[in-house]
Design a protein around this motif. Structure first.
Motif, short mmCIF file in Angstrom:
data_model
loop_
_atom_site.label_atom_id
_atom_site.label_comp_id
_atom_site.label_asym_id
_atom_site.label_seq_id
_atom_site.Cartn_x
_atom_site.Cartn_y
_atom_site.Cartn_z
N TRP A 1 73.07 22.36 -17.80
CA TRP A 1 72.50 21.72 -18.99
C TRP A 1 71.52 20.63 -18.59
CZ3 TRP A 1 72.18 16.81 -20.88
CH2 TRP A 1 71.66 16.70 -22.16
N VAL A 2 71.86 19.85 -17.58
CA VAL A 2 70.97 18.77 -17.14
C VAL A 2 69.64 19.35 -16.67
CG1 VAL A 2 70.63 17.06 -15.31
CG2 VAL A 2 72.76 17.10 -16.60
N ALA B 1 67.67 20.74 -19.87
CA ALA B 1 67.33 19.80 -20.93
C ALA B 1 66.02 19.09 -20.62
CB ALA B 1 68.45 18.76 -21.09
N TRP C 1 63.48 15.77 -20.59
CA TRP C 1 63.73 14.39 -20.19
C TRP C 1 64.09 13.54 -21.39
CZ3 TRP C 1 64.75 12.28 -15.73
CH2 TRP C 1 64.39 12.94 -14.57
N LYS D 1 65.68 14.44 -24.15
CA LYS D 1 67.06 14.72 -24.54
C LYS D 1 68.04 14.14 -23.52
CE LYS D 1 67.92 18.69 -26.43
NZ LYS D 1 68.18 20.14 -26.63
N LEU D 2 67.70 14.22 -22.23
CA LEU D 2 68.57 13.68 -21.19
C LEU D 2 68.69 12.16 -21.30
CD1 LEU D 2 70.26 14.16 -18.60
CD2 LEU D 2 68.16 13.79 -17.33
N THR E 1 70.80 11.25 -24.40
CA THR E 1 72.22 11.50 -24.12
C THR E 1 72.77 10.47 -23.14
OG1 THR E 1 71.79 13.86 -24.43
CG2 THR E 1 73.84 13.27 -23.34
N SER E 2 71.96 10.07 -22.17
CA SER E 2 72.39 9.06 -21.22
C SER E 2 72.63 7.71 -21.90
CB SER E 2 71.34 8.89 -20.12
OG SER E 2 71.19 10.08 -19.41
N ALA F 1 73.28 12.36 -13.01
CA ALA F 1 72.52 13.38 -13.74
C ALA F 1 71.02 13.16 -13.58
CB ALA F 1 72.90 13.36 -15.22
N ILE F 2 70.59 11.91 -13.62
CA ILE F 2 69.16 11.63 -13.47
C ILE F 2 68.69 11.97 -12.06
CG2 ILE F 2 67.45 9.76 -13.40
CD1 ILE F 2 68.99 8.51 -15.78
N LYS G 1 68.49 15.75 -11.71
CA LYS G 1 67.31 16.30 -12.39
C LYS G 1 66.05 16.00 -11.60
CE LYS G 1 65.16 17.04 -16.77
NZ LYS G 1 65.23 18.48 -16.87
#
Length: 85
Positions: free
Chosen positions: A30-31, A34, A36, A38-39, A42-43, A66-67, A70
């Protein structure tokens, strides 16, 4: 004596580990898929929720992980799959 290798605690630990691997792979997928925007949204929500629940260190680790994933996975994907026009 009859030796039975049925250990419910070990079975639970194995099932828990399999579930964590499954959830981690789907979260990473998902990460990577998705955007940037949306990420980051969500973050931000994860950091706020982690602060409310007093789990800020866990939320920080998940968000920054997650960052970083990505950032580096996008570079690897772009290098391995160059787009041809």
């Amino acid at each position: 004596m009859n030796n039975i290798n049925n250990n419910p605690v070990l079975d639970f630990a194995k099932n828990l580990a399999d579930t964590m691997v499954y959830a981690g792979r789907h979260a990473l997928d998902w990460v990577l898929q998705a955007s940037w925007k949306k990420l980051l949204l969500t973050s931000l929500l994860a950091l706020i929720t982690g602060g409310i629940l007093h789990l800020s260190s866990l939320a920080n680790g998940l968000v920054f992980g997650a960052i970083i994933a990505k950032l580096f996975a996008d570079k690897d994907k772009a290098a391995s799959n160059p787009q041809t026009e």
